[in-house]
Scaffold this motif. Structure first.
Motif: not given
Length: 306
Positions: A20, A22, A26, A53
């Protein structure tokens, strides 16, 4: 815990399989301030969301490894360790996309590595305390304390650690040998840690350092006996049974682990069959045991439903 400057010689390596974006962003933001380099091993092709990303600026360089073919966890860890060693790094923090390392974790583990060495220990690997990620409804990995070994300065000796979150001493890794490529997935960390102990190294967990982790696709609770199992697809039940069975032949795997293996596998097979209300799990376990006994290892060649 706040982020600390990067420790000299410390790199991190993350195995990616359709992550994923996101969640990965992080993780990278938490790790990058505390490491010298980030190795990302692509066990699946990178889509545009992942590439976007990875284009975000980070304080540590990002090095992509592999071409998107799924080579398994053992090969991924070994290749990242080789790359980090060749680049002059002394330690490598292994992670997968199911973990959420807290900021400052790399430096905290590196500091514990130094304290254990100063205390006369030979740590091969040090990890945080894995806990179920909040809201994930997944299992917290079970911990097995090492018999006959005492805690040192807030670190507890374990029989083995889960690979995600593990800080590898790369000199020890070279002496012990790499992870089993032919295990592909499941138990690569268990077998390697047993081998480390057999070669007079040690494995440690920092009790006060929690790392959220998602294990499996849900939780199976067995209330009468208080047992909790990770809900897994059939191909993971197969690799678990196959690789655990293959460890029966290994001299460095403790006898106490071998003696409890088949009763525990049989119990899990029965529980998964009852939960699923079919025999797919039983067939996966049976095929895994047969292939483990016959030493048919490597990538999963069978097709499983569910």
């Amino acid at each position: 815990m706040t982020a600390r400057p990067a420790a000299p010689g410390l790199a991190a390596g993350i195995v990616l399989f359709h992550p994923e974006p996101d969640a990965l962003a992080q993780t990278l933001a938490a790790l990058a301030p505390g490491v010298d380099a980030l190795y990302l091993f692509l066990n699946a092709p990178a889509d545009e969301a992942l590439r976007a990303c990875l284009r975000r600026p980070l304080p540590a360089p990002v090095i992509l490894l592999n071409d998107g073919r799924n080579l398994g966890l053992g090969t991924a860890y070994n290749r990242m360790a080789a790359a980090a060693r060749a680049a002059g790094h002394a330690t490598l923090l292994l992670l997968d996309q199911d973990s959420a390392p807290p900021p400052g974790m790399p430096a905290h583990l590196q500091a514990m590595h130094r304290r254990l060495r100063a205390a006369g220990e030979c740590p091969a690997v040090i990890g945080p305390h894995p806990v179920a990620a909040e809201g994930s409804a997944t299992k917290t990995p079970r911990l097995f304390l090492r018999h006959g070994s005492a805690p040192v300065d807030g670190a507890r000796p374990l029989e083995f650690l889960i690979s995600s979150g593990s800080l590898l001493d790369l000199a020890a890794f070279e002496a012990i040998g790499g992870f089993r490529d032919d295990f592909f997935i499941d138990a690569v960390d268990i077998e390697w840690c047993f081998r480390a102990w057999a070669r007079h190294f040690s494995c440690w967990m920092v009790s006060g350092l929690a790392m959220p982790h998602r294990l499996g696709q849900g939780l199976v609770r067995v209330p009468l006996i208080g047992l909790q199992l990770a809900r897994q697809p059939c191909f993971r039940l197969y690799t678990y049974a196959r690789n655990q069975t293959a460890m029966l032949r290994l001299e460095h795997v403790p006898l106490r682990w071998k003696l409890k293996l088949f009763p525990y596998i049989a119990l899990q097979a029965a529980i998964h069959c009852m939960i699923r209300r079919d025999t797919a799990a039983l067939r996966a376990f049976a095929r895994g045991i047969a292939d483990g006994l016959a030493r048919r290892m490597g990538p999963v060649r069978h097709r499983f439903v569910g």
